[in-house]
Design a protein around this motif. Structure first.
Motif, PDB file in Angstrom:
ATOM      1  N   ALA A 110       0.813  -1.214   0.000  1.00  0.00           N
ATOM      2  CA  ALA A 110       0.000   0.000   0.000  1.00  0.00           C
ATOM      3  C   ALA A 110       0.849   1.268   0.000  1.00  0.00           C
ATOM      4  O   ALA A 110       0.308   2.375  -0.024  1.00  0.00           O
ATOM      5  N   TRP A 111       2.162   1.133   0.064  1.00  0.00           N
ATOM      6  CA  TRP A 111       3.042   2.297  -0.005  1.00  0.00           C
ATOM      7  C   TRP A 111       3.224   2.729  -1.458  1.00  0.00           C
ATOM      8  O   TRP A 111       3.160   1.895  -2.376  1.00  0.00           O
ATOM      9  N   GLU A 112       3.470   4.005  -1.657  1.00  0.00           N
ATOM     10  CA  GLU A 112       3.773   4.508  -2.992  1.00  0.00           C
ATOM     11  C   GLU A 112       5.137   5.169  -2.988  1.00  0.00           C
ATOM     12  O   GLU A 112       5.384   6.113  -2.233  1.00  0.00           O
ATOM     13  N   LEU A 113       6.037   4.654  -3.826  1.00  0.00           N
ATOM     14  CA  LEU A 113       7.371   5.225  -3.989  1.00  0.00           C
ATOM     15  C   LEU A 113       7.298   6.248  -5.123  1.00  0.00           C
ATOM     16  O   LEU A 113       6.837   5.915  -6.224  1.00  0.00           O
ATOM     17  N   ARG A 114       7.743   7.469  -4.860  1.00  0.00           N
ATOM     18  CA  ARG A 114       7.589   8.561  -5.830  1.00  0.00           C
ATOM     19  C   ARG A 114       8.939   9.194  -6.124  1.00  0.00           C
ATOM     20  O   ARG A 114       9.751   9.406  -5.210  1.00  0.00           O
ATOM     21  N   ALA A 115       9.162   9.544  -7.383  1.00  0.00           N
ATOM     22  CA  ALA A 115      10.418  10.184  -7.762  1.00  0.00           C
ATOM     23  C   ALA A 115      10.174  11.199  -8.873  1.00  0.00           C
ATOM     24  O   ALA A 115       9.335  10.990  -9.748  1.00  0.00           O
ATOM     25  N   ALA A 116      10.934  12.291  -8.826  1.00  0.00           N
ATOM     26  CA  ALA A 116      10.845  13.341  -9.848  1.00  0.00           C
ATOM     27  C   ALA A 116      12.187  14.059  -9.954  1.00  0.00           C
ATOM     28  O   ALA A 116      12.260  15.285  -9.882  1.00  0.00           O
ATOM     29  N   SER A 117      13.246  13.288 -10.111  1.00  0.00           N
ATOM     30  CA  SER A 117      14.600  13.836 -10.296  1.00  0.00           C
ATOM     31  C   SER A 117      15.006  14.805  -9.188  1.00  0.00           C
ATOM     32  O   SER A 117      15.779  15.736  -9.414  1.00  0.00           O
ATOM     33  N   THR A 120      11.653  18.720  -5.200  1.00  0.00           N
ATOM     34  CA  THR A 120      10.865  18.764  -3.960  1.00  0.00           C
ATOM     35  C   THR A 120      10.805  17.401  -3.280  1.00  0.00           C
ATOM     36  O   THR A 120      10.761  16.359  -3.926  1.00  0.00           O
ATOM     37  N   ARG A 121      10.796  17.426  -1.958  1.00  0.00           N
ATOM     38  CA  ARG A 121      10.688  16.184  -1.188  1.00  0.00           C
ATOM     39  C   ARG A 121       9.333  15.522  -1.403  1.00  0.00           C
ATOM     40  O   ARG A 121       9.224  14.299  -1.383  1.00  0.00           O
ATOM     41  N   ARG A 122       8.286  16.325  -1.571  1.00  0.00           N
ATOM     42  CA  ARG A 122       6.950  15.739  -1.723  1.00  0.00           C
ATOM     43  C   ARG A 122       6.872  14.813  -2.927  1.00  0.00           C
ATOM     44  O   ARG A 122       6.163  13.801  -2.888  1.00  0.00           O
ATOM     45  N   ALA A 123       7.567  15.170  -4.009  1.00  0.00           N
ATOM     46  CA  ALA A 123       7.527  14.344  -5.215  1.00  0.00           C
ATOM     47  C   ALA A 123       8.630  13.301  -5.229  1.00  0.00           C
ATOM     48  O   ALA A 123       8.731  12.518  -6.182  1.00  0.00           O
ATOM     49  N   ASN A 124       9.449  13.255  -4.192  1.00  0.00           N
ATOM     50  CA  ASN A 124      10.577  12.320  -4.132  1.00  0.00           C
ATOM     51  C   ASN A 124      10.636  11.644  -2.770  1.00  0.00           C
ATOM     52  O   ASN A 124      11.676  11.616  -2.122  1.00  0.00           O
ATOM     53  N   SER A 125       9.507  11.118  -2.345  1.00  0.00           N
ATOM     54  CA  SER A 125       9.427  10.460  -1.041  1.00  0.00           C
ATOM     55  C   SER A 125       8.375   9.364  -1.093  1.00  0.00           C
ATOM     56  O   SER A 125       7.508   9.345  -1.969  1.00  0.00           O
ATOM     57  N   VAL A 126       8.449   8.475  -0.116  1.00  0.00           N
ATOM     58  CA  VAL A 126       7.459   7.406   0.007  1.00  0.00           C
ATOM     59  C   VAL A 126       6.225   7.947   0.707  1.00  0.00           C
ATOM     60  O   VAL A 126       6.323   8.630   1.737  1.00  0.00           O
ATOM     61  N   LEU A 127       5.064   7.618   0.163  1.00  0.00           N
ATOM     62  CA  LEU A 127       3.802   7.917   0.837  1.00  0.00           C
ATOM     63  C   LEU A 127       3.304   6.605   1.434  1.00  0.00           C
ATOM     64  O   LEU A 127       2.750   5.764   0.738  1.00  0.00           O
ATOM     65  N   VAL A 222      13.879  25.991 -13.219  1.00  0.00           N
ATOM     66  CA  VAL A 222      12.870  24.946 -13.288  1.00  0.00           C
ATOM     67  C   VAL A 222      13.123  24.069 -14.515  1.00  0.00           C
ATOM     68  O   VAL A 222      13.233  24.549 -15.638  1.00  0.00           O
ATOM     69  N   SER A 223      13.203  22.760 -14.287  1.00  0.00           N
ATOM     70  CA  SER A 223      13.504  21.799 -15.341  1.00  0.00           C
ATOM     71  C   SER A 223      12.227  21.282 -15.982  1.00  0.00           C
ATOM     72  O   SER A 223      11.109  21.574 -15.547  1.00  0.00           O
ATOM     73  N   GLU A 224      12.410  20.467 -17.011  1.00  0.00           N
ATOM     74  CA  GLU A 224      11.261  19.842 -17.659  1.00  0.00           C
ATOM     75  C   GLU A 224      10.516  18.943 -16.681  1.00  0.00           C
ATOM     76  O   GLU A 224       9.279  18.879 -16.692  1.00  0.00           O
ATOM     77  N   VAL A 225      11.259  18.264 -15.821  1.00  0.00           N
ATOM     78  CA  VAL A 225      10.616  17.425 -14.809  1.00  0.00           C
ATOM     79  C   VAL A 225       9.772  18.278 -13.870  1.00  0.00           C
ATOM     80  O   VAL A 225       8.631  17.935 -13.541  1.00  0.00           O
ATOM     81  N   ALA A 226      10.308  19.414 -13.432  1.00  0.00           N
ATOM     82  CA  ALA A 226       9.556  20.300 -12.544  1.00  0.00           C
ATOM     83  C   ALA A 226       8.277  20.794 -13.216  1.00  0.00           C
ATOM     84  O   ALA A 226       7.216  20.885 -12.575  1.00  0.00           O
ATOM     85  N   LEU A 227       8.350  21.108 -14.503  1.00  0.00           N
ATOM     86  CA  LEU A 227       7.159  21.555 -15.224  1.00  0.00           C
ATOM     87  C   LEU A 227       6.099  20.459 -15.260  1.00  0.00           C
ATOM     88  O   LEU A 227       4.898  20.745 -15.165  1.00  0.00           O
ATOM     89  N   ARG A 228       6.542  19.214 -15.367  1.00  0.00           N
ATOM     90  CA  ARG A 228       5.578  18.105 -15.360  1.00  0.00           C
ATOM     91  C   ARG A 228       4.906  17.979 -14.006  1.00  0.00           C
ATOM     92  O   ARG A 228       3.704  17.711 -13.916  1.00  0.00           O
ATOM     93  N   VAL A 229       5.672  18.167 -12.922  1.00  0.00           N
ATOM     94  CA  VAL A 229       5.082  18.108 -11.584  1.00  0.00           C
ATOM     95  C   VAL A 229       4.096  19.263 -11.393  1.00  0.00           C
ATOM     96  O   VAL A 229       2.966  19.068 -10.920  1.00  0.00           O
ATOM     97  N   LEU A 230       4.501  20.468 -11.763  1.00  0.00           N
ATOM     98  CA  LEU A 230       3.644  21.636 -11.596  1.00  0.00           C
ATOM     99  C   LEU A 230       2.352  21.524 -12.398  1.00  0.00           C
ATOM    100  O   LEU A 230       1.287  21.989 -11.968  1.00  0.00           O
ATOM    101  N   GLY A 231       2.431  20.905 -13.573  1.00  0.00           N
ATOM    102  CA  GLY A 231       1.262  20.855 -14.448  1.00  0.00           C
ATOM    103  C   GLY A 231       0.364  19.664 -14.231  1.00  0.00           C
ATOM    104  O   GLY A 231      -0.712  19.589 -14.843  1.00  0.00           O
ATOM    105  N   ALA A 232       0.750  18.733 -13.357  1.00  0.00           N
ATOM    106  CA  ALA A 232      -0.036  17.515 -13.166  1.00  0.00           C
ATOM    107  C   ALA A 232      -1.058  17.702 -12.060  1.00  0.00           C
ATOM    108  O   ALA A 232      -0.798  18.365 -11.059  1.00  0.00           O
TER     109      ALA A 232
END
Length: 339
Positions: A110-117, A120-127, A222-232
């Protein structure tokens, strides 16, 4: 405190009460002149070798020698909040995760492993909402390997301060050497009063973050990865208040997800502060969210950001629960590589 029929204070908790919410009174430290006792309320997260560890609502841990206990009892969960929309911490953590999505994700039970290069910690941490399907040590080993393969430090995001939250998981992480780096709070409010705070005149709303919006955004480069996080997100809106030059005077971001509207990246040119621009931005975004059927608002604010906390409190927001990011132990401190 627990008082017996004879009028004496009594300790009515034992090590069997680990995991429960307790209220204890202890003898004050010698360095506290004029105080005889100190009271602590929180979740009893361990009782080992004659020392109690209690985790308070905000995630702070208090170590209390058993010999210093004067009284103690198990107490009911914290009373329901009287302000803002009702919600569990799990619901809000899932809503917040959908509003700030990673580029890569993988399930571990039930854990979610998240990564975004690393953006931010929120997009690069386990929930860790639920059971990982493995014993904790094995699950943390998988987590560390997964992030290590991507050149990232491993973080676990946890919540405290709400009924049924993760104080026990925090304690287990700390026992294993994981370090809490950041503590913030998730605040909620009714959405309509936010929309009514200001006219929102001059605020431009768009579905994407353009060059001008990004020029005001606090995170430079801001990188392309950051733009994907911001726009999702389910329904994402970006707000801009034009400035005198090419860089906006103020910006903001809102994600509408069912009944919830989440606000983030509300930033104002230092030279334009105290003119109500942050309120204008949030009001304009709130009105758009109301049009899409939302009725409740949430946002995240770090404990040290006194200015933002004062602004949001004035708009009717109040703290719902705290959340934390725990970083993996230094391999050198463990005497070798990651498990």
């Amino acid at each position: 405190m627990e008082i017996s029929a004879a009028g004496r204070l009594e300790v009515r908790i034992t090590a069997a009460d680990v995991g429960k919410r307790v209220s204890v009174r202890r003898l004050a430290e010698p360095a506290a002149p004029g105080e005889k006792f100190t009271d602590t309320v929180g979740v009893l997260t361990s009782w080992d070798n004659g020392v109690l560890v209690i985790t308070r609502k905000g995630g702070e841990t208090v170590r209390i020698p058993q010999s210093a206990l004067v009284a103690g009892k198990v107490v009911p969960p914290a009373p329901a909040r009287r302000r803002g929309p009702a919600a569990s911490w799990e619901e809000l953590e899932r809503i917040a995760a959908r509003a700030w999505q990673p580029v890569l994700r993988e399930r571990l039970g039930a854990w979610e492993l998240r990564a975004a290069s690393g953006f931010t910690r929120r997009a690069n941490s386990v929930l860790p909402l639920g059971d990982p399907g493995l014993p904790l040590d094995e699950a943390l080993g998988v987590v560390r390997r997964w992030y290590g393969e991507r050149g990232l430090p491993a973080y676990v995001q946890t919540a405290t301060g709400a009924e049924g939250a993760q104080e026990m998981l925090c304690a287990e992480l700390e026992r294993r050497g994981w370090r809490r780096e950041v503590t913030a709070e998730l605040w909620t409010a009714a959405l309509a009063p936010v929309a009514d705070r200001a006219a929102g005149a001059g605020v431009v709303l768009a579905r994407t973050a353009d060059e001008a919006w990004l020029a005001r955004y606090q995170r430079k480069g801001v990188s392309e990865v950051a733009l994907r996080v911001l726009g999702a997100g389910p329904s994402v809106w970006f707000a801009t208040v034009p400035g005198e030059g090419e860089v906006p005077a103020a910006i903001g971001r809102c994600v509408v997800d069912g009944r919830w509207a989440g606000f983030a990246a509300v930033e104002v040119d230092p030279a334009a502060r105290r003119r109500g621009l942050a309120t204008e931005v949030m009001a304009a975004l709130a009105r758009r969210a109301l049009d899409e059927g939302a009725s409740a608002a949430w946002l995240q604010v770090e404990n040290e950001n006194a200015g933002a906390r004062a602004l949001y409190a004035g708009m009717g927001f109040s703290a719902h629960h705290a959340y934390h990011h725990y970083r993996e132990p230094d391999p050198a401190a463990l005497g070798g590589g990651a498990p």
